[in-house]
Design an enzyme around this catalytic site. Sequence first.
Site, PDB file in Angstrom:
ATOM      1  N   GLU A 138      -4.508  -3.049   2.255  1.00 10.13           N
ATOM      2  CA  GLU A 138      -4.630  -2.831   3.701  1.00 10.13           C
ATOM      3  C   GLU A 138      -5.884  -3.506   4.243  1.00 10.13           C
ATOM      4  OE1 GLU A 138      -4.119   1.410   4.290  1.00 10.13           O
ATOM      5  OE2 GLU A 138      -1.987   1.223   3.781  1.00 10.13           O
ATOM      6  N   ASN A 163      -0.279  -2.646  -2.691  1.00 13.76           N
ATOM      7  CA  ASN A 163      -0.524  -2.900  -1.272  1.00 13.76           C
ATOM      8  C   ASN A 163      -2.025  -3.058  -1.021  1.00 13.76           C
ATOM      9  OD1 ASN A 163      -0.599  -0.084  -1.821  1.00 13.76           O
ATOM     10  ND2 ASN A 163      -0.281   0.449   0.313  1.00 13.76           N
ATOM     11  N   CYS A 165      10.165  -2.645   2.609  1.00 15.81           N
ATOM     12  CA  CYS A 165      10.297  -2.803   4.063  1.00 15.81           C
ATOM     13  C   CYS A 165      11.119  -4.052   4.373  1.00 15.81           C
ATOM     14  CB  CYS A 165       8.909  -2.879   4.709  1.00 15.81           C
ATOM     15  SG  CYS A 165       8.127  -4.493   4.545  1.00 15.81           S
ATOM     16  N   GLU A 222       5.157  -5.188  -2.745  1.00 17.53           N
ATOM     17  CA  GLU A 222       6.241  -6.100  -3.147  1.00 17.53           C
ATOM     18  C   GLU A 222       5.889  -7.550  -2.838  1.00 17.53           C
ATOM     19  OE1 GLU A 222       6.400  -3.298  -1.419  1.00 17.53           O
ATOM     20  OE2 GLU A 222       8.395  -2.401  -1.467  1.00 17.53           O
TER      21      GLU A 222
HETATM   22  N1  THU Z   1       4.032  -0.292   1.736  1.00 15.32           N
HETATM   23  C1  THU Z   1       4.261  -0.998   0.592  1.00 15.32           C
HETATM   24  O1  THU Z   1       3.337  -1.516  -0.038  1.00 15.32           O
HETATM   25  N2  THU Z   1       5.537  -1.120   0.158  1.00 15.32           N
HETATM   26  C2  THU Z   1       6.597  -0.464   0.704  1.00 15.32           C
HETATM   27  O2  THU Z   1       7.698  -0.563   0.182  1.00 15.32           O
HETATM   28  C3  THU Z   1       6.416   0.365   1.907  1.00 15.32           C
HETATM   29  C4  THU Z   1       5.074   0.281   2.546  1.00 15.32           C
HETATM   30  C5  THU Z   1       2.641  -0.087   2.155  1.00 15.32           C
HETATM   31  C6  THU Z   1       2.168  -0.839   3.349  1.00 15.32           C
HETATM   32  C7  THU Z   1       1.018   0.031   3.815  1.00 15.32           C
HETATM   33  O3  THU Z   1      -0.142  -0.312   3.098  1.00 15.32           O
HETATM   34  C8  THU Z   1       1.420   1.430   3.418  1.00 15.32           C
HETATM   35  O4  THU Z   1       2.445   1.280   2.451  1.00 15.32           O
HETATM   36  C9  THU Z   1       1.922   2.287   4.555  1.00 15.32           C
HETATM   37  O5  THU Z   1       2.892   1.637   5.276  1.00 15.32           O
END
Ligand code: THU
Length: 128
Positions: free
Chosen positions: A45, A43, A87, A56
Amino acid sequence: MIDWEKLISAAKVVRENAYAKFSGFEVGAALLTDDGEIITGCNVENSSFGLTICAERTATFKAVSEGHRNFVAIAVYSQSDQPARPCGACRQVLFEFNPNLEIACANTQGIVDKFILSELLPEGFRLR
Ligand code: THU
Protein backbone atom coordinates in the site's frame (compact mmCIF):
# COMPACT_ATOMS: atom_id res chain seq x y z
CA MET A 1 -1.26 -32.34 -10.57
CA ILE A 2 -1.02 -29.04 -8.75
CA ASP A 3 0.36 -29.22 -5.23
CA TRP A 4 -2.19 -26.80 -3.77
CA GLU A 5 -0.97 -27.26 -0.22
CA LYS A 6 2.51 -26.12 -1.20
CA LEU A 7 1.21 -23.19 -3.25
CA ILE A 8 -1.17 -22.01 -0.53
CA SER A 9 1.56 -22.31 2.06
CA ALA A 10 3.86 -20.12 -0.08
CA ALA A 11 1.08 -17.51 -0.28
CA LYS A 12 0.64 -17.71 3.48
CA VAL A 13 4.34 -17.16 4.12
CA VAL A 14 4.70 -14.19 1.76
CA ARG A 15 1.61 -12.58 3.31
CA GLU A 16 3.84 -11.85 6.30
CA ASN A 17 5.60 -9.26 4.14
CA ALA A 18 2.40 -7.43 3.23
CA TYR A 19 2.67 -3.67 3.62
CA ALA A 20 -0.94 -2.93 4.48
CA LYS A 21 -0.72 -0.22 7.12
CA PHE A 22 -3.73 1.68 5.78
CA SER A 23 -6.30 -1.07 5.28
CA GLY A 24 -4.82 -3.62 7.65
CA PHE A 25 -5.84 -6.22 5.05
CA GLU A 26 -2.81 -8.37 4.36
CA VAL A 27 -2.72 -10.60 1.30
CA GLY A 28 -0.20 -13.07 -0.08
CA ALA A 29 -0.18 -14.64 -3.54
CA ALA A 30 1.83 -17.47 -5.06
CA LEU A 31 1.96 -18.13 -8.79
CA LEU A 32 2.92 -21.52 -10.18
CA THR A 33 4.71 -21.69 -13.53
CA ASP A 34 4.47 -24.59 -15.97
CA ASP A 35 8.01 -25.61 -15.06
CA GLY A 36 7.14 -25.87 -11.38
CA GLU A 37 8.53 -22.59 -10.08
CA ILE A 38 6.65 -20.60 -7.48
CA ILE A 39 6.80 -16.82 -7.54
CA THR A 40 5.25 -14.97 -4.64
CA GLY A 41 3.98 -11.47 -3.95
CA CYS A 42 2.21 -9.45 -1.26
CA ASN A 43 0.12 -6.30 -1.36
CA VAL A 44 2.02 -3.04 -1.03
CA GLU A 45 0.00 0.00 0.00
CA ASN A 46 0.90 3.65 -0.27
CA SER A 47 0.07 6.95 1.46
CA SER A 48 -1.33 7.92 -1.93
CA PHE A 49 -3.93 5.16 -1.77
CA GLY A 50 -4.44 4.72 -5.50
CA LEU A 51 -0.86 3.56 -5.90
CA THR A 52 -1.51 0.43 -3.87
CA ILE A 53 -0.79 -2.83 -5.66
CA CYS A 54 -2.43 -6.15 -4.87
CA ALA A 55 -0.54 -9.30 -4.00
CA GLU A 56 -1.58 -10.99 -7.25
CA ARG A 57 -0.15 -8.23 -9.41
CA THR A 58 3.05 -8.04 -7.38
CA ALA A 59 3.55 -11.77 -7.97
CA THR A 60 2.68 -11.52 -11.66
CA PHE A 61 4.95 -8.57 -12.39
CA LYS A 62 7.78 -10.12 -10.40
CA ALA A 63 7.38 -13.36 -12.34
CA VAL A 64 7.23 -11.75 -15.76
CA SER A 65 10.23 -9.57 -15.05
CA GLU A 66 12.14 -12.69 -14.04
CA GLY A 67 11.34 -14.31 -17.41
CA HIS A 68 8.25 -16.37 -16.58
CA ARG A 69 5.10 -16.19 -18.69
CA ASN A 70 3.47 -19.59 -18.50
CA PHE A 71 1.38 -19.71 -15.37
CA VAL A 72 -0.82 -22.63 -14.41
CA ALA A 73 -2.15 -21.65 -10.99
CA ILE A 74 -2.26 -18.98 -8.33
CA ALA A 75 -3.04 -19.17 -4.62
CA VAL A 76 -4.31 -16.10 -2.80
CA TYR A 77 -4.19 -16.05 0.98
CA SER A 78 -6.06 -13.60 3.20
CA GLN A 79 -7.78 -13.35 6.56
CA SER A 80 -11.36 -12.53 5.55
CA ASP A 81 -14.22 -14.91 6.40
CA GLN A 82 -14.70 -15.42 2.70
CA PRO A 83 -11.18 -15.79 1.27
CA ALA A 84 -10.42 -12.75 -0.91
CA ARG A 85 -10.98 -13.18 -4.62
CA PRO A 86 -8.65 -11.44 -7.06
CA CYS A 87 -9.93 -7.93 -7.84
CA GLY A 88 -11.00 -6.98 -11.33
CA ALA A 89 -7.67 -5.39 -12.21
CA CYS A 90 -5.75 -8.49 -11.14
CA ARG A 91 -8.10 -10.74 -13.08
CA GLN A 92 -7.35 -8.80 -16.25
CA VAL A 93 -3.59 -8.86 -15.60
CA LEU A 94 -3.67 -12.63 -15.05
CA PHE A 95 -5.95 -13.14 -18.07
CA GLU A 96 -3.20 -11.78 -20.29
CA PHE A 97 -1.08 -14.83 -19.56
CA ASN A 98 -3.63 -17.62 -19.10
CA PRO A 99 -7.43 -17.32 -19.25
CA ASN A 100 -7.61 -20.88 -17.89
CA LEU A 101 -5.45 -20.17 -14.87
CA GLU A 102 -6.49 -22.21 -11.83
CA ILE A 103 -7.13 -20.10 -8.75
CA ALA A 104 -7.33 -21.06 -5.09
CA CYS A 105 -8.56 -18.46 -2.62
CA ALA A 106 -7.63 -19.51 0.90
CA ASN A 107 -7.98 -18.00 4.34
CA THR A 108 -6.55 -18.30 7.81
CA GLN A 109 -9.49 -20.52 8.83
CA GLY A 110 -8.54 -23.12 6.27
CA ILE A 111 -11.31 -22.41 3.75
CA VAL A 112 -10.17 -22.92 0.15
CA ASP A 113 -12.37 -21.87 -2.79
CA LYS A 114 -11.26 -22.84 -6.27
CA PHE A 115 -12.01 -21.18 -9.58
CA ILE A 116 -10.87 -21.01 -13.17
CA LEU A 117 -9.95 -17.47 -14.20
CA SER A 118 -12.31 -17.48 -17.20
CA GLU A 119 -15.21 -18.06 -14.77
CA LEU A 120 -14.21 -14.99 -12.76
CA LEU A 121 -13.48 -12.90 -15.85
CA PRO A 122 -15.59 -13.97 -18.81
CA GLU A 123 -14.72 -12.21 -22.06
CA GLY A 124 -11.53 -10.63 -20.71
CA PHE A 125 -9.76 -8.17 -22.99
CA ARG A 126 -7.07 -9.42 -25.39
CA LEU A 127 -5.37 -7.00 -27.77
CA ARG A 128 -3.94 -9.93 -29.72
N1 THU B 1 -5.87 -6.83 -2.07
C1 THU B 1 -5.02 -7.76 -2.59
O1 THU B 1 -3.80 -7.67 -2.43
N2 THU B 1 -5.54 -8.80 -3.28
C2 THU B 1 -6.88 -9.05 -3.38
O2 THU B 1 -7.25 -10.07 -3.95
C3 THU B 1 -7.85 -8.12 -2.80
C4 THU B 1 -7.29 -6.84 -2.28
C5 THU B 1 -5.30 -5.76 -1.25
C6 THU B 1 -5.26 -4.39 -1.83
C7 THU B 1 -5.23 -3.53 -0.58
O3 THU B 1 -3.89 -3.41 -0.14
C8 THU B 1 -5.99 -4.33 0.45
O4 THU B 1 -6.05 -5.65 -0.05
C9 THU B 1 -7.40 -3.83 0.71
O5 THU B 1 -8.09 -3.66 -0.47
